[in-house]
Design an enzyme around this catalytic site. Structure first.
Site, PDB file in Angstrom:
ATOM      1  N   ARG A 118      -6.575  -2.357   3.942  1.00 54.66           N
ATOM      2  CA  ARG A 118      -5.983  -1.331   3.065  1.00 54.66           C
ATOM      3  C   ARG A 118      -5.492  -1.912   1.743  1.00 54.66           C
ATOM      4  NH1 ARG A 118      -0.672   1.916   2.928  1.00 54.66           N
ATOM      5  NH2 ARG A 118      -1.302   4.009   2.294  1.00 54.66           N
ATOM      6  N   ILE A 175      -2.915   7.340  -2.415  1.00 51.39           N
ATOM      7  CA  ILE A 175      -3.603   7.008  -1.168  1.00 51.39           C
ATOM      8  C   ILE A 175      -2.717   7.587  -0.076  1.00 51.39           C
ATOM      9  CG2 ILE A 175      -2.446   4.740  -1.016  1.00 51.39           C
ATOM     10  CD1 ILE A 175      -4.938   3.597   0.329  1.00 51.39           C
ATOM     11  N   SER A 176      -3.299   8.315   0.879  1.00 51.93           N
ATOM     12  CA  SER A 176      -2.493   8.960   1.914  1.00 51.93           C
ATOM     13  C   SER A 176      -1.804   7.924   2.784  1.00 51.93           C
ATOM     14  CB  SER A 176      -3.370   9.852   2.790  1.00 51.93           C
ATOM     15  OG  SER A 176      -3.959  10.878   2.037  1.00 51.93           O
ATOM     16  N   GLN A 177      -0.702   8.363   3.387  1.00 47.72           N
ATOM     17  CA  GLN A 177       0.026   7.521   4.336  1.00 47.72           C
ATOM     18  C   GLN A 177      -0.881   7.233   5.538  1.00 47.72           C
ATOM     19  OE1 GLN A 177       3.613   9.538   5.463  1.00 47.72           O
ATOM     20  NE2 GLN A 177       3.983   8.165   7.189  1.00 47.72           N
ATOM     21  N   PRO A 178      -0.901   5.999   6.046  1.00 48.67           N
ATOM     22  CA  PRO A 178      -1.770   5.668   7.180  1.00 48.67           C
ATOM     23  C   PRO A 178      -1.605   6.607   8.383  1.00 48.67           C
ATOM     24  CG  PRO A 178      -0.920   3.662   6.224  1.00 48.67           C
ATOM     25  CD  PRO A 178      -0.250   4.784   5.496  1.00 48.67           C
TER      26      PRO A 178
END
Ligand code: SAH
Length: 215
Positions: A39, A65-68
């Site tokens: 990431r 970027i979206s949260q994992p």
């Protein structure tokens, strides 16, 4: 951007997968994707030390970027099987795309911000990530020329559910979409037949908005 992936990064990824699992994700392949995908390389190097926190980060052009955890939650809901055709709306950094590729999907991904589209296309070439197609355009309309899809995932908050997306699902196919203006409700649609859709609402999330190009 440094392209190094070290043991230290891998260690942090394993921890991140544990964090995401502790929040309720059980799909083994999805957790494996989080352990595998570097990431930190999807982010500006100034975020390198933070890349394995379970947080969203800016990626330029006012996007994130979206949260994992969110990526894992949406991926789990899609129930991807190897070889399935998946449409993603909102390529962004490409991290969610990489998760779908790890799940062995044939991925079609659409991004409407030209800068992000360009940077992420180049990054994928360097990294040997191979979506079937990357499209610069408006995902509101879906991708009729490649429909129907086994799954469609929207990674931006939709003020309403675009009808085109529902119509481009196979029978049995799944649409995972955050719906709402300021806060979104994660919503799953399963196409039961040509005309019937089952709908489930699965909790509150926050996304950047899905923007419609009206021209
Ligand atoms: N999956 C990405 C999420 C990026 S944020 C990641 O984790 O990096 C959402 C993305 O959706 C942004 O890049 C934004 O530009 C894009 N987007 C918004 N509206 C869109 C539309 N109508 N069609 C395609 N992409 C859109």
């Amino acid at each position: 951007m440094s392209m190094k992936d070290t043991l230290k990064h891998r260690g942090m990824r394993n921890k991140l997968a544990e964090v995401v699992a502790a929040k309720g994700i059980t799909d083994k392949q999805v957790l494996e994707a989080i352990k595998t995908i570097p990431r930190h390389l999807f982010l500006d190097s100034s975020f390198e030390d933070h890349a394995y926190q379970d947080k969203a980060f800016p990626i330029g052009a006012d996007q994130t970027i979206s949260q994992p955890y969110t990526v894992a939650f949406q991926s789990e809901l899609l129930q991807v099987k190897p070889g399935q055709k998946i449409l993603e709306i909102g390529t962004g950094s490409g991290y969610q795309t990489a998760v779908l590729l790890h799940l062995k999907a044939k991925v079609y991904t659409i991004e409407r911000q030209q800068e992000l589209f360009k940077t992420t296309s180049l990054f994928f070439k360097k990294m040997y990530y191979r979506p079937k197609k990357m499209i610069f355009g408006d995902g509101y309309k879906g991708l009729p020329e490649e429909a129907p899809f086994d799954g469609i995932i929207v990674t931006a908050g939709a003020p309403e559910v675009p009808r085109a997306l529902l119509s481009q699902l196979k029978v049995g196919g799944r649409l995972v979409i955050p719906v709402g203006e300021n806060e979104q409700t994660m919503t799953l649609f399963v196409r039961k037949s040509e005309k019937e859709f089952e709908k489930k609402e699965l909790g509150a999330f926050r996304f950047v908005p899905l923007l419609e190009d009206k021209n």
